[in-house]
Design a protein around this motif. Structure first.
Motif, PDB file in Angstrom:
ATOM      1  N   LEU A 143       0.886  -1.149  -0.003  1.00  6.19           N
ATOM      2  CA  LEU A 143       0.002  -0.184   0.001  1.00  6.19           C
ATOM      3  C   LEU A 143       0.904   1.333  -0.144  1.00  6.19           C
ATOM      4  O   LEU A 143       0.684   2.142  -0.763  1.00  6.19           O
ATOM      5  N   ASN A 144       1.998   1.352   0.682  1.00  6.21           N
ATOM      6  CA  ASN A 144       2.663   2.396   0.926  1.00  6.21           C
ATOM      7  C   ASN A 144       3.278   2.701  -0.140  1.00  6.21           C
ATOM      8  O   ASN A 144       3.506   3.960  -0.775  1.00  6.21           O
ATOM      9  N   SER A 145       4.079   1.627  -1.146  1.00  5.98           N
ATOM     10  CA  SER A 145       4.755   1.681  -2.274  1.00  5.98           C
ATOM     11  C   SER A 145       3.807   2.432  -3.415  1.00  5.98           C
ATOM     12  O   SER A 145       4.198   2.976  -4.115  1.00  5.98           O
ATOM     13  N   TRP A 146       2.561   1.814  -3.363  1.00  6.09           N
ATOM     14  CA  TRP A 146       1.539   2.119  -4.464  1.00  6.09           C
ATOM     15  C   TRP A 146       1.181   3.612  -4.355  1.00  6.09           C
ATOM     16  O   TRP A 146       1.036   4.315  -5.234  1.00  6.09           O
ATOM     17  N   MET A 147       1.460   4.171  -2.907  1.00  8.31           N
ATOM     18  CA  MET A 147       0.857   5.746  -2.761  1.00  8.31           C
ATOM     19  C   MET A 147       2.031   6.465  -3.385  1.00  8.31           C
ATOM     20  O   MET A 147       1.922   7.739  -3.751  1.00  8.31           O
ATOM     21  N   HIS A 148       3.326   5.901  -3.444  1.00  7.37           N
ATOM     22  CA  HIS A 148       4.494   6.483  -4.218  1.00  7.37           C
ATOM     23  C   HIS A 148       4.668   6.302  -5.642  1.00  7.37           C
ATOM     24  O   HIS A 148       5.043   7.394  -6.327  1.00  7.37           O
ATOM     25  N   THR A 149       4.339   5.240  -6.074  1.00  3.09           N
ATOM     26  CA  THR A 149       4.349   4.949  -7.517  1.00  3.09           C
ATOM     27  C   THR A 149       2.952   4.191  -7.857  1.00  3.09           C
ATOM     28  O   THR A 149       2.947   3.031  -8.317  1.00  3.09           O
ATOM     29  N   PRO A 150       2.000   4.903  -7.929  1.00  2.00           N
ATOM     30  CA  PRO A 150       0.521   4.145  -8.236  1.00  2.00           C
ATOM     31  C   PRO A 150       0.469   3.513  -9.774  1.00  2.00           C
ATOM     32  O   PRO A 150       1.050   4.077 -10.512  1.00  2.00           O
ATOM     33  N   ALA A 151       0.010   2.423  -9.455  1.00  2.00           N
ATOM     34  CA  ALA A 151      -0.200   1.592 -11.058  1.00  2.00           C
ATOM     35  C   ALA A 151      -1.405   0.790 -10.919  1.00  2.00           C
ATOM     36  O   ALA A 151      -1.923   0.248  -9.757  1.00  2.00           O
ATOM     37  N   GLY A 152      -2.014   0.314 -12.240  1.00  2.00           N
ATOM     38  CA  GLY A 152      -3.002  -0.688 -12.115  1.00  2.00           C
ATOM     39  C   GLY A 152      -4.237  -0.122 -11.716  1.00  2.00           C
ATOM     40  O   GLY A 152      -4.994  -0.921 -11.200  1.00  2.00           O
ATOM     41  N   PHE A 153      -4.540   1.127 -12.040  1.00  2.00           N
ATOM     42  CA  PHE A 153      -5.940   1.694 -11.729  1.00  2.00           C
ATOM     43  C   PHE A 153      -6.287   2.621 -12.812  1.00  2.00           C
ATOM     44  O   PHE A 153      -5.644   3.100 -13.752  1.00  2.00           O
ATOM     45  N   GLU A 154      -7.545   3.187 -12.670  1.00  2.00           N
ATOM     46  CA  GLU A 154      -7.955   4.256 -13.375  1.00  2.00           C
ATOM     47  C   GLU A 154      -9.011   5.161 -12.371  1.00  2.00           C
ATOM     48  O   GLU A 154      -9.624   4.621 -11.451  1.00  2.00           O
ATOM     49  N   MET A 155      -9.188   6.459 -12.916  1.00  2.00           N
ATOM     50  CA  MET A 155      -9.957   7.184 -12.002  1.00  2.00           C
ATOM     51  C   MET A 155     -11.335   7.284 -12.774  1.00  2.00           C
ATOM     52  O   MET A 155     -11.362   7.636 -14.069  1.00  2.00           O
ATOM     53  N   ARG A 156     -12.186   7.230 -12.030  1.00  2.00           N
ATOM     54  CA  ARG A 156     -13.635   7.527 -12.552  1.00  2.00           C
ATOM     55  C   ARG A 156     -14.494   8.630 -11.607  1.00  2.00           C
ATOM     56  O   ARG A 156     -14.553   8.232 -10.298  1.00  2.00           O
ATOM     57  N   GLU A 157     -14.767   9.666 -12.105  1.00  2.65           N
ATOM     58  CA  GLU A 157     -15.328  10.815 -11.252  1.00  2.65           C
ATOM     59  C   GLU A 157     -14.697  10.860 -10.054  1.00  2.65           C
ATOM     60  O   GLU A 157     -15.182  11.081  -8.887  1.00  2.65           O
ATOM     61  N   GLY A 158     -13.299  11.063 -10.196  1.00  4.03           N
ATOM     62  CA  GLY A 158     -12.490  11.316  -8.979  1.00  4.03           C
ATOM     63  C   GLY A 158     -12.065  10.094  -8.015  1.00  4.03           C
ATOM     64  O   GLY A 158     -11.725  10.572  -6.929  1.00  4.03           O
ATOM     65  N   VAL A 159     -12.568   9.199  -8.297  1.00  3.99           N
ATOM     66  CA  VAL A 159     -12.167   7.887  -7.380  1.00  3.99           C
ATOM     67  C   VAL A 159     -11.647   6.843  -8.195  1.00  3.99           C
ATOM     68  O   VAL A 159     -11.746   6.535  -9.351  1.00  3.99           O
ATOM     69  N   ALA A 160     -10.428   6.463  -7.524  1.00 10.40           N
ATOM     70  CA  ALA A 160      -9.561   5.304  -8.053  1.00 10.40           C
ATOM     71  C   ALA A 160     -10.272   4.002  -8.157  1.00 10.40           C
ATOM     72  O   ALA A 160     -10.958   3.590  -7.014  1.00 10.40           O
ATOM     73  N   HIS A 161      -9.980   3.270  -9.101  1.00 14.36           N
ATOM     74  CA  HIS A 161     -10.745   1.784  -9.155  1.00 14.36           C
ATOM     75  C   HIS A 161      -9.502   0.840  -9.804  1.00 14.36           C
ATOM     76  O   HIS A 161      -8.936   1.375 -10.640  1.00 14.36           O
ATOM     77  N   ALA A 162      -9.484  -0.133  -9.273  1.00 14.23           N
ATOM     78  CA  ALA A 162      -8.559  -1.041  -9.728  1.00 14.23           C
ATOM     79  C   ALA A 162      -8.744  -1.601 -10.929  1.00 14.23           C
ATOM     80  O   ALA A 162      -9.907  -1.987 -11.238  1.00 14.23           O
ATOM     81  N   THR A 163      -7.809  -1.837 -11.807  1.00 14.59           N
ATOM     82  CA  THR A 163      -7.828  -2.413 -13.019  1.00 14.59           C
ATOM     83  C   THR A 163      -7.016  -3.740 -13.328  1.00 14.59           C
ATOM     84  O   THR A 163      -7.247  -4.666 -13.960  1.00 14.59           O
ATOM     85  N   ASP A 164      -5.775  -3.711 -12.375  1.00 13.61           N
ATOM     86  CA  ASP A 164      -4.983  -4.781 -12.491  1.00 13.61           C
ATOM     87  C   ASP A 164      -4.302  -4.854 -11.256  1.00 13.61           C
ATOM     88  O   ASP A 164      -3.276  -4.094 -10.834  1.00 13.61           O
ATOM     89  N   TRP A 165      -4.794  -5.961 -10.356  1.00 15.58           N
ATOM     90  CA  TRP A 165      -4.338  -5.898  -9.216  1.00 15.58           C
ATOM     91  C   TRP A 165      -2.678  -6.610  -9.001  1.00 15.58           C
ATOM     92  O   TRP A 165      -2.035  -6.283  -7.999  1.00 15.58           O
ATOM     93  N   PHE A 166      -2.273  -7.235 -10.053  1.00 17.16           N
ATOM     94  CA  PHE A 166      -0.984  -7.502 -10.180  1.00 17.16           C
ATOM     95  C   PHE A 166       0.011  -6.448 -10.126  1.00 17.16           C
ATOM     96  O   PHE A 166       0.872  -6.428  -9.642  1.00 17.16           O
ATOM     97  N   ALA A 167      -0.494  -5.439 -11.112  1.00 19.17           N
ATOM     98  CA  ALA A 167       0.290  -4.264 -11.063  1.00 19.17           C
ATOM     99  C   ALA A 167       0.280  -3.371 -10.033  1.00 19.17           C
ATOM    100  O   ALA A 167       1.311  -2.604  -9.555  1.00 19.17           O
ATOM    101  N   ILE A 168      -0.978  -3.529  -9.308  1.00 20.03           N
ATOM    102  CA  ILE A 168      -1.038  -2.537  -7.970  1.00 20.03           C
ATOM    103  C   ILE A 168       0.067  -3.069  -6.826  1.00 20.03           C
ATOM    104  O   ILE A 168       0.599  -2.508  -6.442  1.00 20.03           O
TER     105      ILE A 168
END
Length: 474
Positions: free
Chosen positions: A147-172
């Protein structure tokens, strides 16, 4: 008067600074306890069981402190930082849940067997419980660092109406900085425990406990530290290069480098002046920063002046805290390196016995000044860990999640006096708890050195009241 944002940041920093002290111990100490238990199983030598039964009490106390302090942190997501979960809760929530389900439950289930099952379960089951608790602490670190690393280098998500949604948990999970941060933190825990074990073993030795278990733990801690510190240097270098790729403004603040240029010196000391955008009283080694970061003296290193908005406001972290905390971490690491290697050198020296045979001096060869130096170094891992954590987290500012939301976007609309009141209460409690924790460690070391040991070996009878008290915090 400080506003609610600054006070909330200080409060969360205080909470996480107190909390991280204890997982930093339990992550590696679980594996050291497993080592002690396996050595006892293999050799039957009482010194390894004596070592286990002393340090398992330290583990229990540290685990309890970590659990209690962790609860207050989770509350703050709702009380102080509601914007965080509103924006990235779809990713942060499952990761925190995975930590509870795969790690905390594992630790909680088998910790009782580890602490109280010496004479109640077969030896193999007790050893297995020790392994599973150690594995659980490592898995807990894994998910938190994901979680902490994802906050520094976020990956595997997309933003929908200002909210992050997971698209690839492996990348996250395996985001670009996660492997480097995980290895760096696990090694930091190993070094923290190495010097904690060595420091308290040196203290017990100095106050007269020359038992075989103290010899064994002193040697174990020093050798462990001497082996891990060069690996940490290599891991830190790789982590720094990864940070340079993804967060160049943080590296610029760490180096105190204002202009993007080649042949950048390694600044040993300076007083960064953000208003004048220069360093005062700078002392540096020519070209060394370029060599470290680019592996080339002519390598171009980014400067802080590249991260300034059109209105003149800074788009980089506050320089002085990052600059100095980084040097505290490095300085503590250098002290660890010199002290552990010097200790191993003296232990490995050979002497001529009366029969003319040369043998290693072992811990007997350690000079008394070196032993005294090891005592305060028992907590050097805490210093290095906190300094490294401040470098990492302050270096991410003004972002809470890099490129997605700023810290100011997440803070709650709570009046500053309310935050200040709770901050003072937290600090008062933490000072008392930390003082009590350190006092108990020295009490246990002094008590054991006087021979007041607890009968905990399988088949040796009921645990004494002192043993129950030592683990009562759990």
């Amino acid at each position: 008067m400080m506003d609610a944002l600054i006070l909330s940041r200080i409060q969360f920093a205080a909470n996480i600074s107190f909390h991280i002290l204890f997982p930093t111990i339990t992550i590696a100490l679980g594996w050291v306890l497993l080592f002690f238990k396996l050595r006892f199983n293999a050799t039957g030598d009482e010194k390894w069981f004596d070592a286990y039964r002393f340090w398992v009490k330290v583990f229990a106390l540290s685990f309890a402190m970590g659990v209690v302090s962790g609860i207050t942190m989770s509350f703050q997501f709702g009380t102080n930082w509601p914007g965080f979960m509103e924006t990235v809760g779809n990713i942060a929530g499952p990761l925190l849940a995975y930590e509870v389900m795969t790690a905390f439950f594992l630790e909680a289930v088998f910790l009782g067997i580890m602490l109280f099952g010496f004479r109640r379960v077969p030896g193999w089951l007790h050893t297995l419980a020790t392994f599973l608790v150690a594995f659980g602490t490592t898995m807990s670190a894994f998910w938190i660092l994901v979680l902490n690393s994802w906050m520094h280098t976020p990956a595997g998500f997309e933003m929908r109406e200002g909210v992050a949604h997971a698209t690839d948990w492996f990348a996250i999970i395996f985001n670009p900085s996660m492997p480097y941060r995980l290895v760096h933190m696990l090694l930091a825990s190993g070094l923290t425990v190495a010097f904690l074990v060595a420091g308290f073993s040196a203290f017990r030795w100095l106050i007269g406990d020359r038992s075989a278990s103290v010899r064994a733990t002193l040697k174990t801690g020093l050798v462990m530290g001497a082996l891990l510190i060069p690996i940490q240097v290599l891991a830190g270098d790789m982590h720094g290069l990864n940070t340079l790729e993804h967060q160049p403004q943080k590296v610029a603040a760490m180096e105190g480098n204002w202009e993007t240029r080649s042949n950048v010196p390694l600044v040993l000391f300076a007083l960064p002046d953000e208003e004048a955008r220069e360093n005062r009283y700078e002392i540096g080694i020519p070209n060394l920063a370029s060599i470290i970061l680019k592996h080339d003296a002519d390598g171009v290193v980014p400067g802080l002046n590249d991260f300034v908005a059109e209105d003149g406001s800074a788009l980089h972290p506050p320089v002085a805290p990052v600059f100095f905390s980084f040097r505290v971490m490095i300085g503590t690491g250098v002290a660890m390196l010199l002290l552990s290697w010097a200790s191993v050198f003296f232990m490995a020296r050979r002497d001529v016995s009366r029969g003319g045979t040369r043998h290693r001096r072992g811990v007997e060869g350690l000079p008394k000044p070196l032993l005294w130096a090891l005592v305060p170094m028992a907590f050097s891992g805490w210093v290095a860990t906190l300094a490294g954590w401040y470098t990492t987290e302050i270096g991410r500012q003004p972002w809470l999640v890099q490129g997605i939301m700023t810290t100011a976007d997440a803070v709650a609309d709570v009046p500053a006096p309310f935050v200040a009141t709770s901050l003072v209460a937290y600090l008062a409690v933490y000072v008392v708890l930390l003082g009590a924790y350190v006092s108990v460690l020295f009490y246990l070391a002094t008590k054991t050195a006087k021979g007041e040991r607890v009968a905990l070996r399988p088949g040796s009878g009921e645990a004494t009241t002192a043993a129950a008290a030592a683990v009562a915090a759990e």
